[in-house]
Design a protein around this motif. Structure first.
Motif, mmCIF file in Angstrom:
data_model
loop_
_atom_site.group_PDB
_atom_site.id
_atom_site.type_symbol
_atom_site.label_atom_id
_atom_site.label_comp_id
_atom_site.label_asym_id
_atom_site.label_seq_id
_atom_site.Cartn_x
_atom_site.Cartn_y
_atom_site.Cartn_z
ATOM 1 N N SER A 191 0.819 -1.209 0.000
ATOM 2 C CA SER A 191 0.000 0.000 0.000
ATOM 3 C C SER A 191 0.853 1.259 0.000
ATOM 4 C CB SER A 191 -0.922 0.011 1.224
ATOM 5 O OG SER A 191 -0.166 -0.077 2.424
ATOM 6 N N GLY A 192 2.105 1.131 0.493
ATOM 7 C CA GLY A 192 3.006 2.277 0.512
ATOM 8 C C GLY A 192 3.888 2.350 -0.721
ATOM 9 N N LYS A 193 4.806 3.299 -0.740
ATOM 10 C CA LYS A 193 5.691 3.490 -1.885
ATOM 11 C C LYS A 193 6.786 2.436 -1.927
ATOM 12 C CE LYS A 193 5.095 8.523 -2.148
ATOM 13 N NZ LYS A 193 5.784 9.839 -2.102
ATOM 14 N N TYR A 194 7.224 2.101 -3.148
ATOM 15 C CA TYR A 194 8.390 1.235 -3.349
ATOM 16 C C TYR A 194 9.028 1.634 -4.656
ATOM 17 C CZ TYR A 194 5.269 -1.430 -6.448
ATOM 18 O OH TYR A 194 4.403 -1.816 -7.446
ATOM 19 N N ASP A 195 10.340 1.392 -4.783
ATOM 20 C CA ASP A 195 11.030 1.792 -6.015
ATOM 21 C C ASP A 195 11.659 0.621 -6.754
ATOM 22 O OD1 ASP A 195 13.267 1.236 -4.435
ATOM 23 O OD2 ASP A 195 13.690 3.351 -4.047
ATOM 24 N N THR A 196 11.707 -0.558 -6.106
ATOM 25 C CA THR A 196 12.330 -1.726 -6.726
ATOM 26 C C THR A 196 11.520 -2.979 -6.449
ATOM 27 O OG1 THR A 196 14.529 -0.757 -6.411
ATOM 28 C CG2 THR A 196 14.443 -3.102 -6.892
ATOM 29 N N VAL A 197 11.393 -3.834 -7.465
ATOM 30 C CA VAL A 197 10.725 -5.124 -7.323
ATOM 31 C C VAL A 197 11.738 -6.222 -7.635
ATOM 32 C CG1 VAL A 197 8.860 -6.612 -8.131
ATOM 33 C CG2 VAL A 197 8.522 -4.132 -8.020
ATOM 34 N N THR A 198 11.772 -7.247 -6.780
ATOM 35 C CA THR A 198 12.676 -8.378 -6.995
ATOM 36 C C THR A 198 11.866 -9.659 -7.114
ATOM 37 O OG1 THR A 198 14.448 -7.324 -5.724
ATOM 38 C CG2 THR A 198 14.603 -9.704 -6.055
ATOM 39 N N ILE A 199 12.150 -10.448 -8.149
ATOM 40 C CA ILE A 199 11.529 -11.763 -8.317
ATOM 41 C C ILE A 199 12.634 -12.812 -8.294
ATOM 42 C CG2 ILE A 199 10.060 -13.221 -9.753
ATOM 43 C CD1 ILE A 199 8.829 -10.762 -10.937
ATOM 44 N N GLU A 200 12.491 -13.790 -7.410
ATOM 45 C CA GLU A 200 13.497 -14.842 -7.261
ATOM 46 C C GLU A 200 12.836 -16.201 -7.426
ATOM 47 O OE1 GLU A 200 16.725 -13.717 -4.161
ATOM 48 O OE2 GLU A 200 14.852 -12.896 -3.380
ATOM 49 N N ASP A 201 13.497 -17.060 -8.193
ATOM 50 C CA ASP A 201 12.966 -18.394 -8.465
ATOM 51 C C ASP A 201 14.147 -19.347 -8.534
ATOM 52 O OD1 ASP A 201 11.371 -20.510 -9.086
ATOM 53 O OD2 ASP A 201 10.697 -19.745 -11.024
ATOM 54 N N GLY A 202 14.456 -19.998 -7.408
ATOM 55 C CA GLY A 202 15.655 -20.821 -7.361
ATOM 56 C C GLY A 202 16.891 -19.948 -7.499
ATOM 57 N N THR A 203 17.729 -20.257 -8.486
ATOM 58 C CA THR A 203 18.940 -19.462 -8.708
ATOM 59 C C THR A 203 18.697 -18.256 -9.614
ATOM 60 O OG1 THR A 203 19.581 -20.875 -10.578
ATOM 61 C CG2 THR A 203 20.406 -21.487 -8.400
ATOM 62 N N ARG A 204 17.513 -18.174 -10.186
ATOM 63 C CA ARG A 204 17.195 -17.063 -11.075
ATOM 64 C C ARG A 204 16.698 -15.869 -10.272
ATOM 65 N NH1 ARG A 204 12.374 -16.890 -15.597
ATOM 66 N NH2 ARG A 204 13.101 -15.050 -16.745
ATOM 67 N N ARG A 205 17.205 -14.680 -10.598
ATOM 68 C CA ARG A 205 16.848 -13.479 -9.841
ATOM 69 C C ARG A 205 16.732 -12.289 -10.788
ATOM 70 N NH1 ARG A 205 19.527 -9.433 -6.453
ATOM 71 N NH2 ARG A 205 18.333 -9.101 -4.527
ATOM 72 N N LEU A 206 15.619 -11.577 -10.695
ATOM 73 C CA LEU A 206 15.390 -10.416 -11.521
ATOM 74 C C LEU A 206 15.059 -9.229 -10.628
ATOM 75 C CD1 LEU A 206 14.823 -9.007 -14.275
ATOM 76 C CD2 LEU A 206 12.452 -9.799 -14.056
ATOM 77 N N VAL A 207 15.809 -8.140 -10.790
ATOM 78 C CA VAL A 207 15.559 -6.915 -10.043
ATOM 79 C C VAL A 207 15.253 -5.821 -11.050
ATOM 80 C CG1 VAL A 207 16.469 -5.220 -8.414
ATOM 81 C CG2 VAL A 207 17.148 -7.629 -8.221
ATOM 82 N N HIS A 208 14.129 -5.142 -10.884
ATOM 83 C CA HIS A 208 13.793 -4.089 -11.835
ATOM 84 C C HIS A 208 13.092 -2.948 -11.114
ATOM 85 C CE1 HIS A 208 9.565 -5.471 -11.971
ATOM 86 N NE2 HIS A 208 10.076 -6.678 -11.952
ATOM 87 N N ALA A 209 13.104 -1.795 -11.738
ATOM 88 C CA ALA A 209 12.479 -0.604 -11.168
ATOM 89 C C ALA A 209 10.960 -0.766 -11.146
ATOM 90 C CB ALA A 209 12.862 0.630 -11.969
ATOM 91 N N ALA A 210 10.330 -0.163 -10.141
ATOM 92 C CA ALA A 210 8.882 -0.255 -10.009
ATOM 93 C C ALA A 210 8.162 0.319 -11.224
ATOM 94 C CB ALA A 210 8.438 0.462 -8.740
ATOM 95 N N LYS A 211 8.782 1.290 -11.908
ATOM 96 C CA LYS A 211 8.151 1.933 -13.057
ATOM 97 C C LYS A 211 8.387 1.184 -14.366
ATOM 98 C CE LYS A 211 8.379 6.573 -11.036
ATOM 99 N NZ LYS A 211 8.869 7.963 -11.219
ATOM 100 N N ASP A 212 9.112 0.079 -14.301
ATOM 101 C CA ASP A 212 9.379 -0.712 -15.508
ATOM 102 C C ASP A 212 8.059 -1.178 -16.124
ATOM 103 O OD1 ASP A 212 10.178 -2.511 -17.441
ATOM 104 O OD2 ASP A 212 11.756 -3.381 -16.210
ATOM 105 N N LYS A 213 7.879 -0.924 -17.423
ATOM 106 C CA LYS A 213 6.644 -1.286 -18.101
ATOM 107 C C LYS A 213 6.633 -2.731 -18.600
ATOM 108 C CE LYS A 213 5.690 3.431 -19.660
ATOM 109 N NZ LYS A 213 5.427 4.310 -20.844
ATOM 110 N N HIS A 214 7.709 -3.448 -18.367
ATOM 111 C CA HIS A 214 7.804 -4.820 -18.873
ATOM 112 C C HIS A 214 8.007 -5.797 -17.719
ATOM 113 C CE1 HIS A 214 7.951 -3.246 -22.939
ATOM 114 N NE2 HIS A 214 8.876 -2.392 -22.544
ATOM 115 N N GLN A 215 7.127 -5.742 -16.753
ATOM 116 C CA GLN A 215 7.211 -6.634 -15.615
ATOM 117 C C GLN A 215 6.572 -7.979 -15.940
ATOM 118 O OE1 GLN A 215 5.804 -4.829 -12.010
ATOM 119 N NE2 GLN A 215 6.732 -2.852 -12.458
ATOM 120 N N PRO A 216 7.081 -9.068 -15.358
ATOM 121 C CA PRO A 216 6.513 -10.391 -15.629
ATOM 122 C C PRO A 216 5.031 -10.458 -15.272
ATOM 123 C CG PRO A 216 8.627 -10.585 -14.520
ATOM 124 C CD PRO A 216 8.261 -9.132 -14.478
#
Length: 239
Positions: A191-216
């Motif tokens: 509900s609050g502000k955030y600037d980074t989203v992280t998705i982790e799946d086993g050894t795979r890790r993706l970090v992207h900006a909250a404003k990224d228009k190409h999120q999974p």
């Protein structure tokens, strides 16, 4: 609006059923206010859908319903199953969520699930489905939980017929795989502000900006049900 608030739009497609005889102590200052209530069968359908799919998508997870349009700071919330001759209080894991459990469900087809609150004028909303697997750290979401929650919400919406199709039209989303199109990071975002989203799946890790228009998206099979989603603001975890 198309992705960020589609689940809220689905909830708004729901219809509330008010009856003069239903009262569990709430008061209203407006003759136009309607009790926050839903058909028991609607929520039972959601529970049945969850039970059928949980073993595969979210084993051990729990289903709760979040009250719509209710502030977390608003105390004293109560939820009951109300029938012709019975009231069954429902457990509330938090001030804004309630749960249904087998063995405590009313058998009366005309029963209602009633909250001691009123809908805001002109609004009729489904409760928002939440699915959470055990052992997750605070602030972390599991991909399979989000997928299952969306599917359950969809089943509730489908039971509303024309209103459901109107919601799809308003969101420009059609077909039977609506949930696949939703951005995973926006389905149950903080509900609050955030600037980074992280998705982790086993050894795979993706970090992207909250404003990224190409999120999974939830339908992106490159990410398993066990993928974890977390949020940060200035390097600090956001719950």
């Amino acid at each position: 609006m198309r992705i960020r608030s589609f689940l809220i739009l689905l909830a708004a497609a729901g219809s509330a059923h008010a009856a003069d005889s239903i009262n569990i102590g709430h008061r209203t200052d407006s003759e136009e206010a309607k009790p926050m209530a839903w058909r028991f069968q609607l929520l039972e359908k959601a529970l049945s859908t969850f039970e059928k799919r949980a073993a595969e998508e979210a084993p051990g997870a729990k289903l709760t319903f979040r009250l719509p349009k209710v502030d977390a700071a608003e105390v004293g919330n109560q939820v009951e199953i109300v029938g012709a001759d019975h009231h069954v209080p429902l457990p509330m894991p938090s001030n804004t969520t309630f749960a249904l459990k087998r063995g405590t469900l009313a058998e009366d087809d005309d029963s209602m699930v009633v909250v001691n609150r009123n809908f805001p004028k002109g609004e009729f909303n489904h409760p928002l489905v939440q699915v959470r697997s055990p052992g997750l750290p605070d602030g972390v979401r599991r991909m399979g939980d989000l997928r299952l929650a969306c599917s359950v919400q969809m089943e509730m919406a489908k039971s509303e017929g024309l209103k459901f199709r109107a919601a799809l039209a308003a969101a420009s989303l059609f077909g039977f795989k609506v949930c696949d199109k939703l951005e995973a990071a926006k389905v149950e975002e903080p509900s609050g502000k955030y600037d980074t989203v992280t998705i982790e799946d086993g050894t795979r890790r993706l970090v992207h900006a909250a404003k990224d228009k190409h999120q999974p998206a939830l339908g992106d099979k490159a990410w398993s049900d066990n993928a974890r989603i977390s949020y940060t603001l200035n390097g600090q975890p956001v719950l």
